[in-house]
Scaffold this motif. Structure first.
Motif, PDB file in Angstrom:
ATOM      1  N   SER A  69      28.173  22.073  -5.591  1.00 27.84           N
ATOM      2  CA  SER A  69      27.208  21.194  -6.242  1.00 27.84           C
ATOM      3  C   SER A  69      27.952  20.005  -6.822  1.00 27.84           C
ATOM      4  O   SER A  69      29.128  20.110  -7.189  1.00 27.84           O
ATOM      5  CB  SER A  69      26.464  21.925  -7.356  1.00 27.84           C
ATOM      6  N   HIS A  70      27.265  18.840  -6.896  1.00 28.93           N
ATOM      7  CA  HIS A  70      27.882  17.670  -7.511  1.00 28.93           C
ATOM      8  C   HIS A  70      27.594  17.612  -9.006  1.00 28.93           C
ATOM      9  O   HIS A  70      28.083  16.713  -9.690  1.00 28.93           O
ATOM     10  CB  HIS A  70      27.353  16.389  -6.855  1.00 28.93           C
ATOM     11  N   LEU A  71      26.808  18.567  -9.506  1.00 25.84           N
ATOM     12  CA  LEU A  71      26.434  18.546 -10.921  1.00 25.84           C
ATOM     13  C   LEU A  71      27.507  19.234 -11.758  1.00 25.84           C
ATOM     14  O   LEU A  71      27.331  20.340 -12.257  1.00 25.84           O
ATOM     15  CB  LEU A  71      25.070  19.227 -11.116  1.00 25.84           C
ATOM     16  N   ASN A  72      28.644  18.578 -11.894  1.00 24.26           N
ATOM     17  CA  ASN A  72      29.725  19.126 -12.705  1.00 24.26           C
ATOM     18  C   ASN A  72      30.520  17.981 -13.308  1.00 24.26           C
ATOM     19  O   ASN A  72      30.515  16.842 -12.811  1.00 24.26           O
ATOM     20  CB  ASN A  72      30.632  20.045 -11.876  1.00 24.26           C
ATOM     21  N   ALA A  73      31.223  18.279 -14.394  1.00 24.29           N
ATOM     22  CA  ALA A  73      31.896  17.236 -15.164  1.00 24.29           C
ATOM     23  C   ALA A  73      32.992  16.551 -14.374  1.00 24.29           C
ATOM     24  O   ALA A  73      33.160  15.326 -14.468  1.00 24.29           O
ATOM     25  CB  ALA A  73      32.467  17.841 -16.446  1.00 24.29           C
ATOM     26  N   ASP A  74      33.773  17.315 -13.590  1.00 20.08           N
ATOM     27  CA  ASP A  74      34.878  16.673 -12.879  1.00 20.08           C
ATOM     28  C   ASP A  74      34.378  15.701 -11.819  1.00 20.08           C
ATOM     29  O   ASP A  74      35.027  14.704 -11.524  1.00 20.08           O
ATOM     30  CB  ASP A  74      35.854  17.695 -12.299  1.00 20.08           C
ATOM     31  N   TYR A  75      33.175  15.964 -11.237  1.00 17.85           N
ATOM     32  CA  TYR A  75      32.617  14.992 -10.291  1.00 17.85           C
ATOM     33  C   TYR A  75      32.268  13.688 -11.007  1.00 17.85           C
ATOM     34  O   TYR A  75      32.571  12.599 -10.517  1.00 17.85           O
ATOM     35  CB  TYR A  75      31.375  15.534  -9.587  1.00 17.85           C
ATOM     36  N   VAL A  76      31.616  13.804 -12.169  1.00 21.85           N
ATOM     37  CA  VAL A  76      31.235  12.604 -12.916  1.00 21.85           C
ATOM     38  C   VAL A  76      32.475  11.787 -13.279  1.00 21.85           C
ATOM     39  O   VAL A  76      32.506  10.557 -13.115  1.00 21.85           O
ATOM     40  CB  VAL A  76      30.442  12.980 -14.177  1.00 21.85           C
ATOM     41  N   ILE A  77      33.511  12.469 -13.757  1.00 26.69           N
ATOM     42  CA  ILE A  77      34.755  11.783 -14.109  1.00 26.69           C
ATOM     43  C   ILE A  77      35.376  11.145 -12.871  1.00 26.69           C
ATOM     44  O   ILE A  77      35.857  10.007 -12.909  1.00 26.69           O
ATOM     45  CB  ILE A  77      35.741  12.764 -14.773  1.00 26.69           C
ATOM     46  N   HIS A  78      35.356  11.880 -11.758  1.00 21.01           N
ATOM     47  CA  HIS A  78      35.922  11.391 -10.501  1.00 21.01           C
ATOM     48  C   HIS A  78      35.196  10.126 -10.041  1.00 21.01           C
ATOM     49  O   HIS A  78      35.819   9.125  -9.672  1.00 21.01           O
ATOM     50  CB  HIS A  78      35.809  12.488  -9.441  1.00 21.01           C
ATOM     51  N   ALA A  79      33.859  10.146 -10.082  1.00 20.90           N
ATOM     52  CA  ALA A  79      33.067   9.008  -9.624  1.00 20.90           C
ATOM     53  C   ALA A  79      33.279   7.783 -10.514  1.00 20.90           C
ATOM     54  O   ALA A  79      33.460   6.660 -10.023  1.00 20.90           O
ATOM     55  CB  ALA A  79      31.588   9.386  -9.585  1.00 20.90           C
ATOM     56  N   ILE A  80      33.271   7.999 -11.831  1.00 23.37           N
ATOM     57  CA  ILE A  80      33.487   6.880 -12.756  1.00 23.37           C
ATOM     58  C   ILE A  80      34.893   6.307 -12.583  1.00 23.37           C
ATOM     59  O   ILE A  80      35.092   5.082 -12.575  1.00 23.37           O
ATOM     60  CB  ILE A  80      33.267   7.338 -14.208  1.00 23.37           C
ATOM     61  N   THR A  81      35.866   7.188 -12.418  1.00 21.35           N
ATOM     62  CA  THR A  81      37.240   6.734 -12.207  1.00 21.35           C
ATOM     63  C   THR A  81      37.347   5.922 -10.927  1.00 21.35           C
ATOM     64  O   THR A  81      38.054   4.901 -10.879  1.00 21.35           O
ATOM     65  CB  THR A  81      38.198   7.939 -12.136  1.00 21.35           C
ATOM     66  N   ALA A  82      36.652   6.351  -9.877  1.00 17.89           N
ATOM     67  CA  ALA A  82      36.678   5.628  -8.606  1.00 17.89           C
ATOM     68  C   ALA A  82      36.149   4.213  -8.770  1.00 17.89           C
ATOM     69  O   ALA A  82      36.747   3.245  -8.268  1.00 17.89           O
ATOM     70  CB  ALA A  82      35.860   6.388  -7.557  1.00 17.89           C
TER      71      ALA A  82
END
Length: 302
Positions: A79-92
């Motif tokens: 699932s994409h609903l996790n904190a590390d995905y959000v951090i990863h996307a914002i960092t990108a």
């Protein structure tokens, strides 16, 4: 981007995994035409945005980076609903934006900070660390490298065109030759349908693309650029196999279904991600050595 049409998981793995060779199985007409149609729709837009450069091109890479982080999260977390995905996307978004602003070192710094924050989050939550954290360098380094190359003026643009031509030639020839000829498997445990014939076909296609680039740009480096392009084909194939390993871990055939005939964004650019980092490293060596008249292919101009 190889001879298996990104079918490294599921039933294909079991079917192709029982012997040490892959029999010839030319692509079906509808399968091939679907790939051609998708490429015909996507390639002109990419080529045009590379030409435009600036924030239009940077926005394209930002979008691609966010889509890849989404696919990565679904593959490694389910699932994409996790904190590390959000951090990863914002960092990108931040890192690619900084690269587009002409500050690649700050972009790398932002990537490192984002990685550290995400790592701290998964440690705190006691979650698996290896695969989620691997997504940061896997996606962010190539995206920063691609934007940095394009920021190198006309020679940076031409270098990107060469890189795309080499990777696309590798993809087409590896797919066609691997499917038509078959033969010994290249990576039987990771991607059982990939073959040595596909790799050699991809290298030949890349070498032709590199030599043609030298002639078109009058670089006087035909054999050298053909050789380097063949090496890039091998690197692109390694990128393909790396993504196949990820899909085998997730037990899926494709990283997504966004692009008809190709799967997801990660499926489409797997070889390009590795080749872009290699191309940027070679270009950086040329810049530090102050060779030629510009970044990348400009190093071949005296």
């Amino acid at each position: 981007m190889a001879s298996d049409n990104h079918s490294s998981g599921g039933a294909d793995a079991g079917e192709a995994g029982s012997t040490n060779t892959v029999p010839p199985h030319p692509p079906r007409g509808n399968e091939l035409w679907m790939r051609i149609a998708s490429a015909a729709v996507l390639a002109p837009g990419v080529i045009y945005l590379v030409y435009l450069g600036g924030w239009a091109f940077t926005a394209l890479i930002m979008l691609a980076a966010v889509l890849m982080t989404y696919e990565w999260a679904r593959l490694v977390r389910g699932s994409h609903l996790n904190a590390d995905y959000v951090i990863h996307a914002i960092t990108a978004i931040i890192a690619v934006g900084l690269a587009g602003a002409g500050t690649p070192l700050l972009a790398l710094g932002a990537a490192v900070i984002g990685f550290a924050i995400a790592f701290g989050v998964v440690i705190f939550r006691g979650q698996d660390k290896r695969w989620p954290m691997m997504g940061f360098p896997y996606i962010l380094l190539p995206c920063i490298a691609i934007v940095w190359l394009r920021e190198g003026g006309d020679w940076g643009m031409l270098t990107l065109y060469w890189l795309l031509a080499v990777v696309w030639a590798t993809d087409i020839m590896a797919f066609g030759v691997g499917r038509t000829v078959g033969g010994p498997k290249l990576a039987p445990r990771v991607s059982p349908a990939k073959t040595w014939s596909g790799l050699l076909g991809g290298m030949a296609g890349a070498a032709i693309a590199g030599g043609a680039t030298s002639l078109i740009l009058d670089l006087n480096a035909f054999w050298l650029l053909a050789f380097l392009s063949g090496i890039m084909a091998v690197i692109a194939q390694v990128g393909d196999i790396a993504e196949s390993r990820l899909k085998r871990y997730a037990d899926v055939k494709d990283s997504g279904a966004l692009i008809p005939g190709h799967g997801g964004v990660l499926d489409r650019v797997d070889g390009l991600l590795f080749a872009a980092v290699a191309a940027a490293m070679v270009a950086l060596i040329g810049v530090l050595a102050d060779e030629g008249q510009g970044i990348g292919l400009g190093a071949f101009v005296s």
